[in-house]
Design an enzyme around this catalytic site. Sequence first.
Site, PDB file in Angstrom:
ATOM      1  N   ASP A 167      -7.859  -5.492  -0.228  1.00 47.42           N
ATOM      2  CA  ASP A 167      -8.288  -6.327  -1.354  1.00 47.42           C
ATOM      3  C   ASP A 167      -7.844  -7.787  -1.222  1.00 47.42           C
ATOM      4  O   ASP A 167      -8.266  -8.636  -1.997  1.00 47.42           O
ATOM      5  CB  ASP A 167      -7.738  -5.752  -2.670  1.00 47.42           C
ATOM      6  CG  ASP A 167      -8.335  -4.394  -2.973  1.00 47.42           C
ATOM      7  OD1 ASP A 167      -9.535  -4.230  -2.733  1.00 47.42           O
ATOM      8  OD2 ASP A 167      -7.607  -3.503  -3.441  1.00 47.42           O
TER       9      ASP A 167
ATOM     10  N   HIS B 138       0.849  -1.193   0.000  1.00 45.33           N
ATOM     11  CA  HIS B 138       0.000   0.000   0.000  1.00 45.33           C
ATOM     12  C   HIS B 138       0.879   1.234   0.000  1.00 45.33           C
ATOM     13  O   HIS B 138       1.940   1.235   0.626  1.00 45.33           O
ATOM     14  CB  HIS B 138      -0.915   0.013   1.236  1.00 45.33           C
ATOM     15  CG  HIS B 138      -2.080   0.921   1.070  1.00 45.33           C
ATOM     16  ND1 HIS B 138      -2.005   2.269   1.319  1.00 45.33           N
ATOM     17  CD2 HIS B 138      -3.327   0.669   0.622  1.00 45.33           C
ATOM     18  CE1 HIS B 138      -3.187   2.805   1.053  1.00 45.33           C
ATOM     19  NE2 HIS B 138      -4.003   1.864   0.624  1.00 45.33           N
TER      20      HIS B 138
END
Length: 409
Positions: free
Chosen positions: A346, A289
Amino acid sequence: MSEQAVQIRTGGKILQSPCGPIIHGLEDVLIKNTSISDIDGDKGILWYRGYRIEDLAQHSTYEEVSYLILYGKLPTKKDFEDYVSRLRKNRDLRPETIEVIRNLAKAHPMFALEAAVAAEGAYDEDNHKLAEALRLGRYKAEEKELAYKIAEKLVAKMPTIVAYHYRLSRNLDIVKPREDLSHSANFLYMMFGKEPDPLAVRGIDLYLMLHADHEVPASTFTAHVVASTLSDLYSAVAAAVAALKGPLHGGANEMAVRSYLEIGDPSKARDVVEAATKPGGPKLMGVGHRVYKAYDPRAKIFREFSKNYVAKFGDPKNLYAIASAIEHEVLNHPYFQQRRLYPNVDFWSGIAFYYMGVPYEYFTPIFAVSRVVGWVAHILEYWENNRIFRPRACYVGPHDLQYVPIEQR
Ligand code: CMC
């Protein structure tokens, strides 16, 4: 502005150029003040309007969270009832939009979503009225009221677009929305045409709450860029949908589950993870991320939910087992440890969806169903102090070349 005057927190990637440093991918560049959401990337904390998402996930609903994000405070009972009633009345789509979806029934639903959002906007008089007022420099109480009205319409209609596409893509009749069902229950009802299982409703609602806003990722930034030109609210959301679709952003939830299905067996996790560490190797979808350098707090909640879901309904395709095996390898591999790469939202979010019977192409559209409230809240916030986005690039090509007619080249 001098280089020192620019507040850059980045420890990230700077490219050198003849014009000065380029902050690659705008890492840590600030674009505005916001009071919508905040992320502590080092500690792995996310707040919406000051509330920790763990608290909201446990006690709230998407309807309440979307109100919070849009209006900046938790609603009173009366405000909540009025808001929910407006959302429920606004769920259906105009016939032109349904035709657009029908024409794109065989396309990936993200294309249909982009087009359907644009179609709703094209025929919404409120949208044109607001865009015209903004063009004339008016953004006062009356225009803001209009902007919130449109924002609510968008929140209300996104699930319907996705569910109608699902039905039409399978040559099924569309199932009209029901006003007596919650946002999430109605969504599943419109998809599958029957009263949904309460755990599935909870799963969708949790997903919608946890994706509702996330400061300024690529899709939200895209929405700002389009809105800053005073285009219109629906067009900004259609553009945000386009940005969300990419596998480096919202498209990763579909790709993660597809990769688990391809892997098929948890014993292969080590090789898959190893391959992702090699130069030019395929990245692990659902890992890493830009902001979180700790475990994504949303991913923690979905990991728990997926665990409980498969405990109740089973894991016949080994999705949870494979994801757990990959997670184990990632958390213990020096490549991922050194780069502070952890599973993100996700990584886990699609597993329960898959077992609920939601095809993986619909995972990213459902992300958009949730995030639409964040997009519009950010646009409305930015319009309070709008300025067009217009960055620069450092030109490194030649100048003043002599034009040679085509016959002489
Ligand atoms: N697998 C393997 N290596 C990775 C991964 C990954 N998933 N993610 C990052 N890296 C490596 C990357 O190769 C780079 O290595 P090096 O420093 O040796 O060049 C280093 O880690 C830093 O990565 P980056 O690409 O510079 O990081 P970024 O901030 O530009 O990108 C990201 C962030 C999320 C796009 C990236 O981590 C990624 O591609 N992850 C996979 C896709 C994904 O899961 N996206 C969903 C993001 S979260 C929710 C959302 O936005 O929808």
